[in-house]
Design an enzyme around this catalytic site. Structure first.
Site, PDB file in Angstrom:
ATOM      1  CB  SER A 166     132.793  75.650   4.079  1.00 30.31           C
ATOM      2  OG  SER A 166     132.557  74.336   3.636  1.00 30.31           O
ATOM      3  CG  ASN A 167     126.581  75.485   3.766  1.00 26.86           C
ATOM      4  OD1 ASN A 167     126.418  75.814   4.934  1.00 26.86           O
ATOM      5  ND2 ASN A 167     126.108  76.184   2.757  1.00 26.86           N
ATOM      6  CG  ASN A 168     132.964  69.777   3.389  1.00 25.93           C
ATOM      7  OD1 ASN A 168     132.727  68.941   4.251  1.00 25.93           O
ATOM      8  ND2 ASN A 168     133.770  69.542   2.385  1.00 25.93           N
ATOM      9  CG  ASP A 173     140.657  78.412  -3.520  1.00 25.76           C
ATOM     10  OD1 ASP A 173     139.582  77.797  -3.704  1.00 25.76           O
ATOM     11  OD2 ASP A 173     141.391  78.764  -4.455  1.00 25.76           O
ATOM     12  CG  PHE A 228     136.577  64.739  -2.668  1.00 30.59           C
ATOM     13  CD1 PHE A 228     136.955  65.990  -3.118  1.00 30.59           C
ATOM     14  CD2 PHE A 228     136.657  64.471  -1.306  1.00 30.59           C
ATOM     15  CE1 PHE A 228     137.401  66.967  -2.236  1.00 30.59           C
ATOM     16  CE2 PHE A 228     137.089  65.445  -0.414  1.00 30.59           C
ATOM     17  CZ  PHE A 228     137.469  66.695  -0.889  1.00 30.59           C
ATOM     18  CG  ASP A 270     141.640  62.310  -2.426  1.00 27.99           C
ATOM     19  OD1 ASP A 270     142.604  63.085  -2.297  1.00 27.99           O
ATOM     20  OD2 ASP A 270     140.621  62.367  -1.717  1.00 27.99           O
ATOM     21  CG  HIS A 284     145.763  69.827   1.343  1.00 26.97           C
ATOM     22  ND1 HIS A 284     145.290  68.540   1.403  1.00 26.97           N
ATOM     23  CD2 HIS A 284     144.887  70.481   0.540  1.00 26.97           C
ATOM     24  CE1 HIS A 284     144.191  68.426   0.679  1.00 26.97           C
ATOM     25  NE2 HIS A 284     143.915  69.595   0.147  1.00 26.97           N
TER      26      HIS A 284
END
Length: 199
Positions: free
Chosen positions: A7-9, A72, A155, A158, A183
């Site tokens: 991930s790049n998050n 995921d 986001f 939510d 989660h």
């Protein structure tokens, strides 16, 4: 030891860093996708969150030769047999149109009474090593679907999700409050033991 986070998050990276730090695992360096040589992005065509998490983690471990963690996640609505599920990000057709996804889901659930509006955010995290060892962990955040969006934080779904025991939507909670019960955090915490073994 290096572990690739597929991930790049920065939030996902930060969440895992915090969990490892709390577990006193200090000899692991987490590497985002942006820090490794680019490789073909795998097609996430699995039927379940676990399928897609494994697809991403296997691709990362194979391409880089280092253990890889991928997740995921999405929203599972009981009344809709667990959908949107893996289709959460593109429920309304396009990818990542949060407002359209929320509107469509609320329309589909318009006539469903309060006692049948249970939903949960679900995250499945996979840890795959280049040698082929695989670990899966699932985290759930239970709640109900609201009838209209509330709140500006967060986001995705939510604004229309009210966590169990809360009188606010998850979009009305602060990022810190959400991280404490999320989660993804619950799923990642279950990977501490296999990460410690690797390290």
């Amino acid at each position: 030891m290096l572990i690739l986070v597929a991930s790049n998050n920065p939030k996902k990276l930060g969440e895992l860093e915090r969990i490892l730090s709390d577990a006193h695992i200090t000899n692991v360096d987490l590497v985002p996708l942006s820090d490794v040589e680019a490789y073909p992005e795998p097609v996430e065509d699995g039927r379940t969150f676990a399928d897609n998490a494994l697809i991403k983690a296997r691709a990362g471990a194979k391409a880089t030769g280092i253990p890889c963690i991928a997740d995921d996640s999405g929203l599972a609505v009981e009344e809709l047999n667990g959908m949107p599920g893996v289709l959460s990000a593109r429920w309304s057709g396009g990818h990542g149109d949060d407002e359209a996804n929320n509107e469509l889901l609320l329309a589909q659930m318009r006539d469903v009474p309060e006692e049948r509006r249970q939903a949960a955010f679900v995250s499945v995290c996979a840890l795959v090593t280049p040698e082929g060892a695989e670990h899966l962990a699932e985290g759930r955040w239970e709640g109900t679907l609201l009838r209209e969006p509330q709140g500006e934080n967060g986001f995705g779904y939510d604004p229309i999700f009210q966590p169990e025991g809360e009188n606010r939507s998850s979009a009305q909670m602060s990022p810190a409050e959400k991280n404490a019960v999320s989660h993804r955090g619950r799923a990642l915490a279950q990977l501490v033991a296999p990460i410690a073994e690797l390290a």
